[in-house]
Design an enzyme around this catalytic site. Structure first.
Site, mmCIF file in Angstrom:
data_model
loop_
_atom_site.group_PDB
_atom_site.id
_atom_site.type_symbol
_atom_site.label_atom_id
_atom_site.label_comp_id
_atom_site.label_asym_id
_atom_site.label_seq_id
_atom_site.Cartn_x
_atom_site.Cartn_y
_atom_site.Cartn_z
ATOM 1 N N HIS A 349 -6.170 -3.311 5.988
ATOM 2 C CA HIS A 349 -5.440 -2.170 5.413
ATOM 3 C C HIS A 349 -5.423 -0.941 6.289
ATOM 4 C CE1 HIS A 349 -4.769 -3.784 1.319
ATOM 5 N NE2 HIS A 349 -5.844 -4.490 1.601
ATOM 6 N N LYS A 536 -1.508 12.383 -2.207
ATOM 7 C CA LYS A 536 -2.214 11.263 -1.593
ATOM 8 C C LYS A 536 -3.575 11.774 -1.156
ATOM 9 C CE LYS A 536 1.244 10.976 1.396
ATOM 10 N NZ LYS A 536 1.569 9.560 1.374
ATOM 11 N N ARG A 537 -4.455 10.869 -0.716
ATOM 12 C CA ARG A 537 -5.742 11.345 -0.237
ATOM 13 C C ARG A 537 -5.544 12.356 0.901
ATOM 14 N NH1 ARG A 537 -10.546 9.029 -2.307
ATOM 15 N NH2 ARG A 537 -11.574 10.244 -0.699
ATOM 16 N N LYS A 542 -2.721 11.903 7.661
ATOM 17 C CA LYS A 542 -1.605 12.008 6.709
ATOM 18 C C LYS A 542 -0.867 13.346 6.861
ATOM 19 C CE LYS A 542 -3.922 9.023 3.286
ATOM 20 N NZ LYS A 542 -3.050 7.875 2.992
ATOM 21 N N THR A 644 2.033 3.390 -0.415
ATOM 22 C CA THR A 644 2.668 2.780 -1.587
ATOM 23 C C THR A 644 3.265 3.844 -2.498
ATOM 24 O OG1 THR A 644 0.427 2.596 -2.489
ATOM 25 C CG2 THR A 644 1.461 0.569 -1.706
ATOM 26 N N LYS A 648 6.977 4.410 -4.890
ATOM 27 C CA LYS A 648 7.087 4.930 -6.261
ATOM 28 C C LYS A 648 8.076 6.098 -6.325
ATOM 29 C CE LYS A 648 2.324 3.608 -6.661
ATOM 30 N NZ LYS A 648 0.940 4.045 -6.428
HETATM 31 C C1 26W Z 1 -15.418 1.399 4.530
HETATM 32 C C2 26W Z 1 -14.693 2.609 4.201
HETATM 33 C C3 26W Z 1 -13.235 2.426 4.023
HETATM 34 C C4 26W Z 1 -12.650 3.025 2.977
HETATM 35 C C5 26W Z 1 -11.295 2.904 2.816
HETATM 36 C C6 26W Z 1 -12.478 1.681 4.892
HETATM 37 C C7 26W Z 1 -11.142 1.557 4.725
HETATM 38 C C8 26W Z 1 -10.531 2.166 3.701
HETATM 39 C C9 26W Z 1 -9.030 1.978 3.591
HETATM 40 C C10 26W Z 1 -8.348 2.613 4.769
HETATM 41 C C11 26W Z 1 -8.498 2.422 2.328
HETATM 42 C C12 26W Z 1 -7.066 2.362 2.018
HETATM 43 O O1 26W Z 1 -6.820 2.731 0.908
HETATM 44 N N1 26W Z 1 -6.096 1.962 2.860
HETATM 45 C C13 26W Z 1 -4.703 2.041 2.438
HETATM 46 O O2 26W Z 1 -4.306 0.797 1.913
HETATM 47 C C14 26W Z 1 -3.033 0.896 1.301
HETATM 48 C C15 26W Z 1 -2.748 -0.432 0.649
HETATM 49 O O3 26W Z 1 -2.559 -1.409 1.605
HETATM 50 C C16 26W Z 1 -1.977 1.289 2.307
HETATM 51 O O4 26W Z 1 -0.764 1.446 1.638
HETATM 52 C C17 26W Z 1 -2.368 2.601 2.994
HETATM 53 O O5 26W Z 1 -1.455 2.904 4.009
HETATM 54 C C18 26W Z 1 -3.778 2.481 3.554
HETATM 55 O O6 26W Z 1 -4.219 3.720 4.070
#
Ligand code: 26W
Length: 798
Positions: A349, A536-537, A542, A644, A648
């Site tokens: 992701h 968003k976060r 971003k 995502t 929406k």
């Molecule tokens: C280990 C800590 C950690 C925490 C969160 C590692 C990785 C993450 C991810 C980056 C979290 C995340 O939410 N990624 C998002 O995933 C979505 C679903 O696929 C994508 O639409 C987003 O672009 C992506 O940032």
């Protein structure tokens, strides 16, 4: 399901009177919600049971989606919609004189996730049930969800999200008969038992009791109920004497106490590793047990079971699966390995290197001594096999699992599985070309793309009911069951009446949001303004800060020329920052202080408003997104894996203002160049800077007076009530060379914003763009995404 209003009223009153001893007239919204949820649960139970029995009887293959996050938000309305009884229940409530909206708001968001990753997992659960595939979730039942955000004096404050309250989660059912033990810590040595088999012997390990709670996942109008299994930890009864101190007991219960609030950053914390192993081991153990009940040989488990690894958090799965097959059930390595690889698949992701999990080998070994042995063996065999295949030594070194005293979880997931996918076309390309290039050379057949999707039912039928009704008027109701019928709207793209109606519906959504803004922040906003939204976060990549730079530019424009000809704008933000993410928190503070600056400046004549809505979450998204005119998707190209929320916004008729990143590219392909506003560098230009090391933000700053004035605003006292935050931002942009290239994209962003301003002036033009966005958003239904996972990765039947 079939249900009459009369029957519902009887059932509901029974639940309220007999179980809660309350009369309708006296009940609070929370009590009414509890009674309603209990009533619904009774409706669900027989379908849920039937589904389980059927799957066992038919020996159907089941996919298990392992995810450390699930972010469903509120469940009531979705459950009612999917059961096909939403209208009946609303009518029943009308008759009883109960306000449905206040009851639905009494449900606390189930917020067991940070953002996109967790929300996607929840969407997939809905779509699995809806498409009818046997796909079950496996995760953690956190006692506290993602922190609740309060804004105090412009700063983010984090409060615990006590989502259970005193009443617990009404949707879940505890399953005592599936309780399993999970072992951590201690030492392990290998010994030969009576049968001459090598077996591990554990010394001083700790045993955790894993208790499953199941939450029903209801398919849309198809009577199918799948399962989301969330694990809680308890102190094992027979070991109680082994954990004498309160401190030790607390240590155990802490394992499922909190969701790590980090999004896109990773810290090698022991507790996190334990969480990951705990849910993975517990899930795999019960999966294997239930497979064995069918009387089939373990060597062929992959024919009936798929395990999906959602990001690297459950990536210990291949090693744990091997361990169980060998240590607990006596399989030989070759058979166990063959079954493991065919069972496992993995989704990546993010390409942000700070988010890729790597565990310190010493830590890993101390927490999971036996699993570590197995990982060393996998690594050893991988290196030997690749060498035998003649793979280049440096390539082997890059891709092995254990190196530099670290365990590389993504490598384990790729080597130990048969599929690795990215979440949008560009993202998958980047994985192949860059991040996982060597793996792509070794295993090209494992790589594939699965562009993310969203649950159209929640975002259109539930969150934007007025728009849904308007769509019914134009093309009938068929689209509610078959989302691809939305394309019929394209026939009306020049129909003045339809365009005017859609425009009006958007204005009404804006009015609802404007009321909410006034109530919660005291800021009055006009619905004649463009509602320009970024929710968003909060993360540097971003680029919420780029948005803020543009706001400051408008501020100075208006200060210089109060009569500037512009459509009024309301900039709306919602964003949580990870509690330890200093820069992100400074950006929140600055957004809030710029809001204070502009919202109270009479000389701006209301042309510019800035609003930060606190505690952004699924239920708030449901209010904000339908009211957006502009969807800000402005990450630095290559950084946002997919996004995502962009989908929406599109679905509810906002115009996307975007860089060529993630799924924005695919949105552009659907709507066409004229119906989206694109700006900024593309990923090749970004990569060129990386290769040539030729980015100098200071030069851009010095050469461009507009940039200079805007950036200086952070340090020259323009923004009131800030401490170091302004200079931190200044330093990030100038001293530290602007890691995400905001300044290079600034001018084209400003130009894109001017284009938005021009387009918005012509209502008809704008409404047509909006309609085309809605009409083509069917592309991003998660039902189709799941169809592809089911066919191409999991090999499921329904
Ligand atoms: C280990 C800590 C950690 C925490 C969160 C590692 C990785 C993450 C991810 C980056 C979290 C995340 O939410 N990624 C998002 O995933 C979505 C679903 O696929 C994508 O639409 C987003 O672009 C992506 O940032």
């Amino acid at each position: 399901m079939e249900l009459t209003k009369e029957q519902f009223i009887r059932d509901f009153k029974d639940a309220l009177h007999e179980e809660q001893l309350i009369r309708v007239a006296d009940a609070t919204p929370t009590e009414l919600f509890q009674a309603l949820a209990r009533t619904i649960r009774k409706y669900i139970t027989p379908m849920w049971l039937k589904r389980r029995n059927q799957l066992v009887e038919d020996k159907q293959k089941i996919a298990y989606y392992f995810s450390i996050e699930f972010l469903p938000g509120r469940m009531l309305e979705t459950n009612l919609l999917n059961l096909g009884i939403l209208e009946v229940i609303k009518d029943g409530f009308d008759e009883l004189g109960i306000d449905f909206t206040s009851v639905k708001r009494a449900e606390h968001d189930m917020a067991l996730g940070n953002g996109g990753l967790g929300r996607l997992a929840a969407a997939f659960m809905d779509s699995l049930a809806t498409t009818g595939y046997p796909g079950f979730g496996n995760g953690i039942r956190y006692r506290y969800g993602l922190f609740k955000q309060k804004i105090v004096d412009g700063y983010q404050i984090e409060l615990p999200d006590d989502w259970f309250g005193s009443l617990g989660n009404v949707w879940e059912i505890r399953k005592d008969h599936d309780i399993v033990d999970v072992k951590i810590f201690g030492h392990v040595y290998l010994s030969v038992n009576e049968d001459g088999r090598v077996v591990p012997v554990y010394e001083n390990s700790k045993t955790l009791r894993a208790v499953p709670y199941d939450v029903p996942q209801i398919g849309f109008e198809n009577g199918i109920v799948n399962n989301l299994r969330l694990w809680d930890v308890e102190i094992p009864i027979e070991h109680e004497m082994g954990y004498p101190t309160i401190e030790e007991r607390r240590k155990i219960t802490d394992i499922t106490a909190i969701l790590y609030p980090d999004d896109s950053s990773y810290e090698g914390k022991e507790l996190r590793l334990i969480q990951e192993y705990f849910m993975t081991s517990a899930g795999l153990q019960t999966i294997i047990k239930s497979y064995l009940k069918q009387g089939l040989p373990l060597e062929r488990i992959h024919e009936k079971v798929s395990v999906h690894i959602n990001d690297t958090h459950p990536a210990v799965a291949p090693a744990e699966f091997l361990r169980i097959l060998m240590d607990d059930y006596g399989l030989e390595w070759a058979d166990a390995w063959n079954a493991t690889v065919k069972t496992m698949s993995y989704t990546n992701h993010t390409i942000l290197s700070e988010a890729l999990e790597k565990w310190d080998a010493e830590l890993f070994k101390s927490v999971l001594p036996r699993v570590y042995q197995i990982i060393l063996e996998i690594d050893h065999r991988y290196v030997a096999e690749m060498a035998a295949r003649g793979v280049d030594a440096s390539m082997i070194e890059h891709t092995r699992i254990v190196k530099d005293d670290q365990v590389h979880m993504a490598h384990l997931a790729i080597i130990g599985g048969h599929s690795i996918n990215g979440v949008a076309k560009l993202h998958t390309e980047l994985l192949k070309e860059d991040t996982l290039r060597d793996f792509y050379a070794i295993y090209p057949e494992k790589f594939n793309n699965k562009t993310n999707g969203i649950v159209q039912r929640r975002w259109l039928q539930i969150a934007d009911e007025p728009l849904s009704k308007e769509i019914d008027q134009v093309i009938g109701t068929g689209w509610r069951k078959d989302i691809h019928q939305l394309r019929k709207l394209l026939d009306y793209k020049d129909d003045q009446q339809v365009l005017a109606d859609f425009y009006r519906v958007k204005q009404e959504a804006k009015e609802r949001l404007a009321r909410f803004i006034a109530e919660t922040t005291g800021v009055e906003v006009s619905t004649n303004a463009i509602f320009d939204v970024q929710v968003k976060r909060l993360h540097a990549y971003k680029r919420q800060l780029l948005n803020l730079l543009h706001i400051l530019k408008l501020y100075w424009d208006l200060k210089d020329n109060p009569d500037k000809d512009m459509v009024p704008r309301v900039f709306i933000f919602g964003a949580k920052a990870a509690p330890g993410y200093h820069f992100a928190k400074s950006v929140i503070k600055l957004i809030n202080e710029v809001a204070n600056l502009v919202n109270h400046d009479e000389s701006l004549q209301g042309k510019l408003k800035v609003v930060f809505l606190e505690n952004y979450r699924v239920s708030l998204a449901e209010l904000i997104i339908p009211a957006a005119d502009v969807s800000e998707q402005i990450s630095l190209a290559s950084k946002e894996a997919s996004g995502t929320s962009n989908m929406k916004f599109m679905m509810t008729g906002a115009i996307t203002l975007a860089t060529l990143d993630g799924a924005n590219i695919e949105i552009k392909d659907e709507v066409g160049d004229e119906n989206i506003v694109i700006f900024g560098m593309d990923k090749d230009e970004v990569y060129r800077h990386y290769e040539q090391h030729d980015y100098y933000s200071r030069a851009l700053y010095e050469a461009n007076p507009t940039i200079r004035r805007v950036v200086d605003s952070f340090v020259d006292g323009t923004i009131p009530n800030v401490r170091n935050e302004g200079s931190e931002i200044y330093e990030a942009l100038i001293t530290h060379n602007d890691e995400y290239f905001l300044l290079e994209d600034f001018e084209s962003y400003v130009a894109a914003q001017e284009k938005i301003d021009q387009l918005y002036r012509d209502k008809e033009v704008w409404a047509r763009m909006s309609l085309i966005n809605i009409a083509t958003s069917d592309k991003f239904t998660s039902d189709d995404t799941i169809e592809q996972y089911a066919q191409e990765i999991w090999n499921l039947e329904r």
